[in-house]
Design a protein around this motif. Structure first.
Motif, PDB file in Angstrom:
ATOM      1  N   LEU A 187       0.819  -1.217   0.000  1.00 26.34           N
ATOM      2  CA  LEU A 187       0.000   0.000   0.000  1.00 26.34           C
ATOM      3  C   LEU A 187       0.856   1.271   0.000  1.00 26.34           C
ATOM      4  O   LEU A 187       0.444   2.297   0.543  1.00 26.34           O
ATOM      5  CB  LEU A 187      -0.911  -0.001   1.240  1.00 26.34           C
ATOM      6  CG  LEU A 187      -1.876  -1.187   1.374  1.00 26.34           C
ATOM      7  CD1 LEU A 187      -2.625  -1.123   2.694  1.00 26.34           C
ATOM      8  CD2 LEU A 187      -2.870  -1.225   0.215  1.00 26.34           C
ATOM      9  N   ALA A 188       2.033   1.217  -0.595  1.00 26.92           N
ATOM     10  CA  ALA A 188       2.935   2.382  -0.581  1.00 26.92           C
ATOM     11  C   ALA A 188       2.339   3.555  -1.365  1.00 26.92           C
ATOM     12  O   ALA A 188       1.475   3.365  -2.225  1.00 26.92           O
ATOM     13  CB  ALA A 188       4.276   1.984  -1.191  1.00 26.92           C
ATOM     14  N   ASP A 215       3.347  -3.586   3.398  1.00 26.10           N
ATOM     15  CA  ASP A 215       4.294  -2.556   2.964  1.00 26.10           C
ATOM     16  C   ASP A 215       3.589  -1.205   2.949  1.00 26.10           C
ATOM     17  O   ASP A 215       2.674  -0.983   2.156  1.00 26.10           O
ATOM     18  CB  ASP A 215       4.808  -2.911   1.559  1.00 26.10           C
ATOM     19  CG  ASP A 215       5.903  -1.959   1.089  1.00 26.10           C
ATOM     20  OD1 ASP A 215       5.998  -0.851   1.656  1.00 26.10           O
ATOM     21  OD2 ASP A 215       6.653  -2.312   0.168  1.00 26.10           O
ATOM     22  N   LEU A 216       4.023  -0.307   3.851  1.00 23.62           N
ATOM     23  CA  LEU A 216       3.376   1.007   3.990  1.00 23.62           C
ATOM     24  C   LEU A 216       4.338   2.147   3.653  1.00 23.62           C
ATOM     25  O   LEU A 216       4.158   3.266   4.118  1.00 23.62           O
ATOM     26  CB  LEU A 216       2.868   1.175   5.431  1.00 23.62           C
ATOM     27  CG  LEU A 216       1.828   0.149   5.898  1.00 23.62           C
ATOM     28  CD1 LEU A 216       1.539   0.313   7.378  1.00 23.62           C
ATOM     29  CD2 LEU A 216       0.538   0.274   5.100  1.00 23.62           C
ATOM     30  N   ARG A 217       5.355   1.889   2.858  1.00 22.40           N
ATOM     31  CA  ARG A 217       6.390   2.919   2.652  1.00 22.40           C
ATOM     32  C   ARG A 217       5.822   4.179   1.990  1.00 22.40           C
ATOM     33  O   ARG A 217       4.802   4.120   1.285  1.00 22.40           O
ATOM     34  CB  ARG A 217       7.554   2.366   1.832  1.00 22.40           C
ATOM     35  CG  ARG A 217       7.280   2.173   0.360  1.00 22.40           C
ATOM     36  CD  ARG A 217       8.458   1.505  -0.322  1.00 22.40           C
ATOM     37  NE  ARG A 217       8.577   0.120   0.109  1.00 22.40           N
ATOM     38  CZ  ARG A 217       9.672  -0.613  -0.047  1.00 22.40           C
ATOM     39  NH1 ARG A 217      10.736  -0.111  -0.615  1.00 22.40           N
ATOM     40  NH2 ARG A 217       9.698  -1.857   0.371  1.00 22.40           N
ATOM     41  N   ASN A 218       6.480   5.309   2.263  1.00 21.80           N
ATOM     42  CA  ASN A 218       6.108   6.597   1.654  1.00 21.80           C
ATOM     43  C   ASN A 218       4.651   6.988   1.891  1.00 21.80           C
ATOM     44  O   ASN A 218       3.937   7.357   0.953  1.00 21.80           O
ATOM     45  CB  ASN A 218       6.379   6.591   0.134  1.00 21.80           C
ATOM     46  CG  ASN A 218       7.829   6.303  -0.184  1.00 21.80           C
ATOM     47  OD1 ASN A 218       8.721   6.628   0.605  1.00 21.80           O
ATOM     48  ND2 ASN A 218       8.080   5.684  -1.314  1.00 21.80           N
ATOM     49  N   ASN A 219       4.183   6.877   3.117  1.00 19.73           N
ATOM     50  CA  ASN A 219       2.868   7.400   3.488  1.00 19.73           C
ATOM     51  C   ASN A 219       3.065   8.420   4.606  1.00 19.73           C
ATOM     52  O   ASN A 219       4.195   8.817   4.886  1.00 19.73           O
ATOM     53  CB  ASN A 219       1.938   6.262   3.920  1.00 19.73           C
ATOM     54  CG  ASN A 219       1.400   5.479   2.722  1.00 19.73           C
ATOM     55  OD1 ASN A 219       0.715   6.027   1.865  1.00 19.73           O
ATOM     56  ND2 ASN A 219       1.730   4.196   2.657  1.00 19.73           N
ATOM     57  N   HIS A 220       1.958   8.864   5.241  1.00 25.89           N
ATOM     58  CA  HIS A 220       2.074   9.833   6.337  1.00 25.89           C
ATOM     59  C   HIS A 220       1.521   9.216   7.612  1.00 25.89           C
ATOM     60  O   HIS A 220       0.638   9.763   8.252  1.00 25.89           O
ATOM     61  CB  HIS A 220       1.298  11.121   5.993  1.00 25.89           C
ATOM     62  CG  HIS A 220       1.672  11.694   4.670  1.00 25.89           C
ATOM     63  ND1 HIS A 220       2.940  12.146   4.394  1.00 25.89           N
ATOM     64  CD2 HIS A 220       0.949  11.880   3.534  1.00 25.89           C
ATOM     65  CE1 HIS A 220       2.983  12.583   3.137  1.00 25.89           C
ATOM     66  NE2 HIS A 220       1.790  12.431   2.592  1.00 25.89           N
ATOM     67  N   ILE A 221       2.054   8.043   7.964  1.00 22.50           N
ATOM     68  CA  ILE A 221       1.533   7.305   9.131  1.00 22.50           C
ATOM     69  C   ILE A 221       1.790   8.079  10.429  1.00 22.50           C
ATOM     70  O   ILE A 221       0.921   8.130  11.300  1.00 22.50           O
ATOM     71  CB  ILE A 221       2.173   5.894   9.210  1.00 22.50           C
ATOM     72  CG1 ILE A 221       1.875   5.089   7.946  1.00 22.50           C
ATOM     73  CG2 ILE A 221       1.708   5.151  10.446  1.00 22.50           C
ATOM     74  CD1 ILE A 221       0.476   4.572   7.784  1.00 22.50           C
ATOM     75  N   LEU A 222       2.967   8.672  10.573  1.00 14.27           N
ATOM     76  CA  LEU A 222       3.343   9.464  11.764  1.00 14.27           C
ATOM     77  C   LEU A 222       3.307   8.605  13.039  1.00 14.27           C
ATOM     78  O   LEU A 222       2.824   7.470  13.025  1.00 14.27           O
ATOM     79  CB  LEU A 222       2.423  10.675  11.950  1.00 14.27           C
ATOM     80  CG  LEU A 222       2.206  11.587  10.740  1.00 14.27           C
ATOM     81  CD1 LEU A 222       1.200  12.685  11.079  1.00 14.27           C
ATOM     82  CD2 LEU A 222       3.509  12.198  10.273  1.00 14.27           C
ATOM     83  N   ASP A 223       3.769   9.177  14.151  1.00 13.87           N
ATOM     84  CA  ASP A 223       3.747   8.446  15.425  1.00 13.87           C
ATOM     85  C   ASP A 223       2.320   8.119  15.849  1.00 13.87           C
ATOM     86  O   ASP A 223       2.044   7.055  16.394  1.00 13.87           O
ATOM     87  CB  ASP A 223       4.440   9.273  16.525  1.00 13.87           C
ATOM     88  CG  ASP A 223       5.940   9.420  16.251  1.00 13.87           C
ATOM     89  OD1 ASP A 223       6.519   8.504  15.638  1.00 13.87           O
ATOM     90  OD2 ASP A 223       6.515  10.452  16.633  1.00 13.87           O
TER      91      ASP A 223
END
Length: 625
Positions: A187-188, A215-223
């Motif tokens: 889901l990048a 795979d969550l690369r290059n998202n805006h998951i943040l803390d």
């Protein structure tokens, strides 16, 4: 179609193109000519980059009608709604592909996705769908979600950069809670946020324990989003193995949550500003759970201080295989710590560091850095060679201990002495036995606290000295060894040794386990008990209660006597061991039982003994059944 030839396919395709008044695709004609064996699936139909309008798609049916493929590549083929829906219907009807790539097709629209969803739902052969850069918008998502809920055959789903943030992700995550087949979800680049989107992902992880790679690369998951994801991770017992969080603006705060919930094998945190404090927060979790095999920390704002924390983890980790520390400011101090850690670590096979040494105020340190970098690489090479040797050894073991084949050295009376630890540890002693090594106590039992009521092998360790390691105790020249693998309990090794025992005691074998204690007392004076073992626990359990039943885990005697004392004939009580003289340990850590055999064989006529033993073991066998 049956028994088609390459010429037939060519003719049919050319005729279809004429009839539909569309251009033939040269790239396609070339591939058809190269088709070899048409019976099974052909490796690939590659149409990448060809412009496919509706007519070109219709003409392709003449090919799909006649042959099936493993991969059908439709990347960047400018599909429109009509062409896409016609193609997906064909692929579904003829089961044309196991791997389908429809990436970079921005205009397949709602009808295209509807046909794709129908294809996902109906075909049993489609395992891999790549829809990168093919937008899945609000009005198309429900169709795909429904297809995924009704457990389609898909194992791998790529939806990178598919505009999923918001409603589409909510629908997909909700549907995937029910899905039991999907193993990899990519889901990048979907601009996923740290609020609703992350909450949906956390929720998905709570309920789905089949997905192995997320795979969550290059998202805006943040803390804030990582906190939700970690909530889900807490519920994962087996499922998720790989989590990629590359470039999600995570800091040291998020690492505190992650440290508490780690149960992953691969964790990639590259390109997040987690810094030294973040690695410190993560370190205890990494050391505590010992699950992580691959850790990515490239470009995470680490300096020497962070490298020292990572080195502590390396030194404590018996399983770590790969570590990436590139693009960090790790100088002489940090490299020194890593180099020292590699001296005690025997698992790490690859440690990625920047090739060029970092600038230092002291000139000579640059040479030191180069030397340390070389040392670190040599450490990894050494581990690699060790791992290869170990693997070869294990392959030999597996061949010798496969379930149906029971290897026997020399036929003697039965008397299995079992390695009483079950589950995970059971395979360790087996390795040692076969290869002629002696596993150390820590592999076998020291990991558990040596309390009186625990079943660790350490209670006796104090008496016999470390030379006599539990696994290799019952090993004599005159023996037969039977390796049996039982489905629920891991490997067992039964070593059958000739033991002549006191006939008076043989009678007690006929009694059930509970009476063993009472049975032991009248027979005690028969021969002096070993002087060096005053604190053997009193309640006894059988050395091996037939292959079906296992010694109770709570009873230390079961494990100790099985591991240390000379093995007894089938079904006889452990107490017999008390009457044997203490086995002296030979130089190679094997217990000598010759003295015991000599002393016992003097006691009675051999034939009489054998009859008694036979009788007793038959009785005992019935009791246990």
């Amino acid at each position: 179609a049956q028994n088609v030839t390459v010429d037939e396919i060519m003719t049919a395709y050319k005729q279809a193109c004429q009839k539909l008044n569309c251009k033939q695709i040269p790239k396609l004609l070339k591939q058809i000519q190269e088709f070899k064996d048409l019976a099974p699936r052909i490796d690939c139909l590659d149409l990448k980059g060809e412009k496919l309008d509706y007519k070109a798609c219709e003409a392709l049916e003449e090919i799909f009608k006649r042959v099936q493929f493993k991969i059908v590549d439709l990347e960047q083929t400018s599909l429109d709604e009509d062409g896409a829906s016609a193609l997906f219907d064909m692929i579904e009807y003829y089961e044309s592909a196991t791997h389908l790539n429809i990436s970079f097709n921005k205009h397949i629209g709602t009808r295209g996705w509807q046909a794709a969803a129908h294809m996902m739902r109906k075909t049993n052969c489609l395992q891999y769908l790549d829809a990168r850069n093919t937008p899945l918008l609000d009005h198309s998502a429900p169709f795909v979600a429904r297809a995924l809920r009704i457990s389609s055959s898909l194992v791998v789903l790529h939806l990178e950069n598919a505009s999923l943030s918001g409603r589409p992700l909510m629908l997909l995550a909700t549907a995937l809670k029910m899905n039991m087949n999907l193993r990899e979800l990519y889901l990048a680049d979907n601009k996923l946020n740290g609020l609703q989107d992350s909450a949906q992902l956390g929720n998905l992880l709570k309920f789905n324990c089949y997905i192995q790679i997320l795979d969550l690369r290059n998202n805006h998951i943040l803390d804030s989003g990582l906190a939700y994801v970690c909530e889900g991770l807490k519920e994962q017992r087996k499922g998720l193995v790989t989590l990629v969080l590359w470039n999600n603006q995570l800091t040291h705060t998020g690492m505190a949550y992650l440290g508490m919930t780690l149960s992953l094998e691969t964790l990639n945190l590259g390109h997040n500003p987690i810094g030294n404090e973040g690695v410190r927060n993560l370190k205890n979790g990494l050391i505590g759970n010992r699950s992580v095999l691959r850790l990515g920390l490239a470009s995470t704002k680490l300096t020497c201080e962070g490298a020292v924390a990572v080195a502590e983890f390396i030194a404590e980790s018996p399983r770590l295989l790969r570590l990436d520390l590139r693009e960090n400011e790790i100088k002489t101090g940090g490299l020194m710590a890593l180099s020292l850690a590699l001296k005690v670590n025997h698992s790490l096979l690859r440690l990625d560091l920047d090739r060029e040494p970092k600038k230092e105020s002291v000139k000579s340190f640059i040479e030191t850095q180069k030397a340390l970098l070389a040392e670190i690489q040599n450490g990894c090479k050494r581990n690699f060679i060790l791992a290869k040797e170990k693997e070869e050894k294990e392959q030999k073991l597996q061949q010798s201990a496969s379930m149906p084949e029971i290897t026997v050295t020399e036929p003697l009376e039965e008397g299995p002495a079992e390695d009483g630890r079950d589950g995970s540890a059971a395979s360790t002693p087996e390795e040692g036995e076969e290869a002629g090594e002696t596993p150390t106590a820590s592999e076998n039992g020291d990991t558990e606290p040596a309390e009186d009521d625990s079943d660790s092998d350490t209670d006796e360790e104090a008496d016999t000295g470390p030379a006599a390691s539990p696994a290799s105790a019952p090993s004599q020249g005159n023996e037969r060894r039977i390796s049996v693998s039982s489905p629920g309990r891991g490997h067992k090794i039964f070593v059958v040794t000739r033991v002549e025992s006191l006939p008076e005691r043989a009678a007690s074998a006929a009694r059930p386990w509970e009476d063993a204690d009472a049975a032991a007392k009248p027979a005690e004076p028969q021969s002096p008990a070993p002087a060096t073992k005053p604190e053997l626990p009193a309640p006894a359990a059988p050395a091996v209660p037939s292959a079906g039943s296992d010694p109770e885990r709570g009873d230390p005697a079961a494990c100790e006597s099985a591991a240390h004392d000379t093995p007894l004939p089938n079904g006889l009580k452990t107490d017999f061991a008390r009457a044997l003289p203490e086995a002296s340990s030979d130089g190679d850590g094997k217990m000598g039982s010759c003295a015991a055999e000599h002393e016992l064989s003097c006691s009675k006529n051999e034939q009489e003994l054998e009859e008694l033993l036979l009788e007793a073991s038959q009785d005992a066998g019935q009791e246990l059944l």
